[in-house]
Design a protein around this motif. Structure first.
Motif, PDB file in Angstrom:
ATOM      1  N   ASN A 123       0.809  -1.224   0.000  1.00  0.00           N
ATOM      2  CA  ASN A 123       0.000   0.000   0.000  1.00  0.00           C
ATOM      3  C   ASN A 123       0.845   1.277   0.000  1.00  0.00           C
ATOM      4  O   ASN A 123       0.367   2.323  -0.447  1.00  0.00           O
ATOM      5  N   VAL A 124       2.085   1.221   0.507  1.00  0.00           N
ATOM      6  CA  VAL A 124       2.859   2.453   0.672  1.00  0.00           C
ATOM      7  C   VAL A 124       4.029   2.593  -0.299  1.00  0.00           C
ATOM      8  O   VAL A 124       4.562   3.700  -0.452  1.00  0.00           O
ATOM      9  N   ILE A 125       4.417   1.512  -0.963  1.00  0.00           N
ATOM     10  CA  ILE A 125       5.638   1.564  -1.783  1.00  0.00           C
ATOM     11  C   ILE A 125       5.558   2.638  -2.863  1.00  0.00           C
ATOM     12  O   ILE A 125       6.543   3.312  -3.174  1.00  0.00           O
ATOM     13  N   ARG A 126       4.372   2.862  -3.418  1.00  0.00           N
ATOM     14  CA  ARG A 126       4.246   3.833  -4.517  1.00  0.00           C
ATOM     15  C   ARG A 126       4.573   5.249  -4.078  1.00  0.00           C
ATOM     16  O   ARG A 126       4.997   6.079  -4.891  1.00  0.00           O
ATOM     17  N   TYR A 127       4.414   5.539  -2.777  1.00  0.00           N
ATOM     18  CA  TYR A 127       4.705   6.887  -2.293  1.00  0.00           C
ATOM     19  C   TYR A 127       6.203   7.175  -2.253  1.00  0.00           C
ATOM     20  O   TYR A 127       6.606   8.329  -2.130  1.00  0.00           O
ATOM     21  N   PHE A 128       7.022   6.143  -2.355  1.00  0.00           N
ATOM     22  CA  PHE A 128       8.471   6.330  -2.285  1.00  0.00           C
ATOM     23  C   PHE A 128       9.137   6.295  -3.659  1.00  0.00           C
ATOM     24  O   PHE A 128      10.353   6.183  -3.764  1.00  0.00           O
ATOM     25  N   ALA A 129       8.325   6.408  -4.707  1.00  0.00           N
ATOM     26  CA  ALA A 129       8.873   6.478  -6.063  1.00  0.00           C
ATOM     27  C   ALA A 129       9.792   7.692  -6.180  1.00  0.00           C
ATOM     28  O   ALA A 129       9.455   8.785  -5.703  1.00  0.00           O
ATOM     29  N   PRO A 130      10.978   7.551  -6.787  1.00  0.00           N
ATOM     30  CA  PRO A 130      11.971   8.630  -6.840  1.00  0.00           C
ATOM     31  C   PRO A 130      11.488   9.913  -7.501  1.00  0.00           C
ATOM     32  O   PRO A 130      12.034  10.983  -7.233  1.00  0.00           O
ATOM     33  N   GLU A 131      10.479   9.816  -8.355  1.00  0.00           N
ATOM     34  CA  GLU A 131       9.991  11.026  -9.031  1.00  0.00           C
ATOM     35  C   GLU A 131       8.994  11.798  -8.177  1.00  0.00           C
ATOM     36  O   GLU A 131       8.531  12.879  -8.582  1.00  0.00           O
ATOM     37  N   ASN A 132       8.661  11.302  -6.995  1.00  0.00           N
ATOM     38  CA  ASN A 132       7.712  11.995  -6.125  1.00  0.00           C
ATOM     39  C   ASN A 132       8.218  13.396  -5.789  1.00  0.00           C
ATOM     40  O   ASN A 132       9.397  13.583  -5.472  1.00  0.00           O
ATOM     41  N   LYS A 133       7.332  14.371  -5.828  1.00  0.00           N
ATOM     42  CA  LYS A 133       7.709  15.774  -5.638  1.00  0.00           C
ATOM     43  C   LYS A 133       8.316  16.045  -4.270  1.00  0.00           C
ATOM     44  O   LYS A 133       9.066  17.010  -4.076  1.00  0.00           O
ATOM     45  N   ASN A 134       8.005  15.190  -3.283  1.00  0.00           N
ATOM     46  CA  ASN A 134       8.459  15.434  -1.919  1.00  0.00           C
ATOM     47  C   ASN A 134       9.959  15.227  -1.733  1.00  0.00           C
ATOM     48  O   ASN A 134      10.500  15.560  -0.676  1.00  0.00           O
ATOM     49  N   TYR A 135      10.618  14.667  -2.734  1.00  0.00           N
ATOM     50  CA  TYR A 135      12.072  14.542  -2.681  1.00  0.00           C
ATOM     51  C   TYR A 135      12.775  15.824  -3.142  1.00  0.00           C
ATOM     52  O   TYR A 135      14.013  15.889  -3.107  1.00  0.00           O
ATOM     53  N   TYR A 136      12.009  16.795  -3.562  1.00  0.00           N
ATOM     54  CA  TYR A 136      12.604  17.976  -4.200  1.00  0.00           C
ATOM     55  C   TYR A 136      12.251  19.262  -3.462  1.00  0.00           C
ATOM     56  O   TYR A 136      11.123  19.437  -3.005  1.00  0.00           O
ATOM     57  N   PHE A 137      13.222  20.152  -3.361  1.00  0.00           N
ATOM     58  CA  PHE A 137      13.035  21.477  -2.769  1.00  0.00           C
ATOM     59  C   PHE A 137      13.514  22.504  -3.790  1.00  0.00           C
ATOM     60  O   PHE A 137      14.680  22.453  -4.216  1.00  0.00           O
ATOM     61  N   ASP A 138      12.618  23.399  -4.178  1.00  0.00           N
ATOM     62  CA  ASP A 138      12.962  24.399  -5.193  1.00  0.00           C
ATOM     63  C   ASP A 138      13.553  23.752  -6.441  1.00  0.00           C
ATOM     64  O   ASP A 138      14.505  24.249  -7.041  1.00  0.00           O
ATOM     65  N   GLY A 139      13.009  22.606  -6.820  1.00  0.00           N
ATOM     66  CA  GLY A 139      13.441  21.934  -8.041  1.00  0.00           C
ATOM     67  C   GLY A 139      14.707  21.110  -7.894  1.00  0.00           C
ATOM     68  O   GLY A 139      15.126  20.453  -8.851  1.00  0.00           O
ATOM     69  N   GLN A 140      15.320  21.120  -6.710  1.00  0.00           N
ATOM     70  CA  GLN A 140      16.553  20.362  -6.499  1.00  0.00           C
ATOM     71  C   GLN A 140      16.298  19.155  -5.616  1.00  0.00           C
ATOM     72  O   GLN A 140      15.530  19.216  -4.660  1.00  0.00           O
ATOM     73  N   PHE A 141      16.965  18.057  -5.941  1.00  0.00           N
ATOM     74  CA  PHE A 141      16.831  16.827  -5.168  1.00  0.00           C
ATOM     75  C   PHE A 141      17.366  17.039  -3.758  1.00  0.00           C
ATOM     76  O   PHE A 141      18.481  17.516  -3.558  1.00  0.00           O
ATOM     77  N   SER A 142      16.554  16.690  -2.750  1.00  0.00           N
ATOM     78  CA  SER A 142      16.964  16.801  -1.352  1.00  0.00           C
ATOM     79  C   SER A 142      17.745  15.552  -0.985  1.00  0.00           C
ATOM     80  O   SER A 142      17.190  14.470  -0.806  1.00  0.00           O
ATOM     81  N   VAL A 143      19.057  15.693  -0.865  1.00  0.00           N
ATOM     82  CA  VAL A 143      19.948  14.551  -0.711  1.00  0.00           C
ATOM     83  C   VAL A 143      19.696  13.801   0.596  1.00  0.00           C
ATOM     84  O   VAL A 143      19.629  12.566   0.606  1.00  0.00           O
TER      85      VAL A 143
END
Length: 390
Positions: A123-143
């Motif tokens: 049920n939760v794996i899809r939320y951790f897809a690398p393209e999810n917007k929550n990995y990004y801040f101001d368009g940059q990947f949050s390391v």
């Protein structure tokens, strides 16, 4: 970490987790930190975020110690499961936005995985897809966010392979793909040995340790080690939480080692720890003043001023000086955090996780990696607080 006066309540969990992971044995300090954490848990349980509770579980449960009784008796793992579920439900109803952020969401998944908590990876794996917007801040990947997700997903992967959790082959394949992609994004963010910035490098090192291509990175690792050690000598890790985040990686440890019996897995590390107050590495500050430019940027509206502060002042001092000049234009509020003062509002406008808004600190147009209480300002500098979305 040992001599710090800033370890309070749940903020102590970072320190306790690191001390236990790297094998620094100090029973009186562990007892003090444990007591602070447990008292804080009882006094403000309903206000504790998913990430904070996850950190408490990792710290108290590290290295198979007697604090596991408190975790069990207080039902902390099941409570974390409820908070994790609430994060997911909020994402389903609020445009994929969690109640907190993806770093905390990943930390919660990691703690649930290591503690055999209740969650459905299907049920939760899809939320951790690398393209999810929550990995990004101001368009940059949050390391650091991506790195924490790698640790969490690696734990999930191992649990699937050992059949500790129910999942089908599609879940395992997705998990592997997501880990590989997030590791590659972390590697792409490498610059002069650092991953993101000096403060995200520690958790990134942990993520790379557990990835399959770690041993192909020897040249990068040597450069990273050199840069980190140099930064330590320059006082970059003077905050206890910063020290706590870099030390496990320097000792070859990761948060995935939490369930190991540290007393039998390795010999305790013999650190020469002084109980004397540490001598500050800050150079002698000249009594002379400096002049800096300061502005508040909200959408298309700028409020600017020039203030005079003592040489050696930090960003927060500039904000306070501007507020004295013009309270209406430059008033702000803040709260204490493990990383020092955190700006919560400016001109009465409050940052909000649900709206993905925050107050960004900049110098000469460039975002700062240090907080308002740590960044030392320079003469003639252009400082800015900007209302931003991530």
């Amino acid at each position: 970490m040992v001599n710090s006066n800033y370890n309070k309540g749940i903020q102590s969990a970072n320190i306790l987790l690191t001390l236990r992971l790297v094998g620094i044995q100090n029973q009186s300090l562990e007892k003090q930190l444990t007591q602070q954490i447990q008292e804080d848990m009882k006094s403000r349980e309903s206000k504790i975020s998913s990430g904070e509770l996850a950190l408490v579980i990792l710290a108290l449960g590290a290295c198979k110690n007697l604090d596991e009784t408190f975790i069990r008796d207080a039902h902390l793992v099941s409570k974390l499961g409820e908070k994790f579920k609430a994060e997911i439900e909020n994402m389903e109803t609020h445009n994929d936005n969690p109640l907190t952020n993806y770093y905390q969401l990943s930390l919660a998944l990691l703690a649930l995985c290591l503690s055999n908590g209740n969650y459905s990876i299907t049920n939760v794996i899809r939320y951790f897809a690398p393209e999810n917007k929550n990995y990004y801040f101001d368009g940059q990947f949050s390391v650091d966010t991506g790195a924490m997700a790698v640790l969490a997903l690696t734990c999930v992967k191992r649990s699937i392979e050992k059949e500790k959790i129910e999942a089908d082959i599609k879940d395992l394949n997705k998990t592997n793909v997501y880990i590989t992609s997030l590791v590659n994004k972390t590697l792409s963010a490498e610059n002069d040995g650092l991953f993101g910035n000096i403060y995200s490098t520690g958790i990134s090192m942990q993520a790379l340790y557990v990835s399959s291509n770690y041993y192909e990175l020897n040249g990068t690792c040597q450069e990273t080690l050199h840069t980190v050690l140099h930064s330590i000598s320059q006082g970059a890790f003077h905050l206890p939480i910063a020290a706590a985040q870099i030390l496990p990686a320097l000792m070859g440890k990761t948060y995935l080692d939490v369930n190991k019996d540290c007393s039998s897995a390795c010999s305790p590390v013999k650190f020469n720890i002084s109980t004397d107050e540490p001598v500050s590495a800050t150079p002698t500050i000249s009594p002379s003043n400096i002049s800096v430019n300061y502005s508040v940027h909200i959408d298309e509206v700028f409020n600017s001023t020039k203030v005079t502060v003592r040489k050696g002042s930090v960003f927060l001092d500039v904000m306070k000086a501007a507020q004295k000049q013009n309270k209406a234009a430059f008033r702000f509020t803040m709260e204490d955090s493990p990383w020092g003062p955190y700006i919560t509002s400016v001109q009465g406008i409050t940052a909000n996780n649900s709206d993905r808004t925050y107050w960004q600190l900049l110098s000469n147009g460039e975002p700062l990696s240090q907080g308002a209480g740590s960044y030392v300002v320079k003469n003639g500098e252009y400082l800015e607080v900007r209302w931003s979305k991530y």
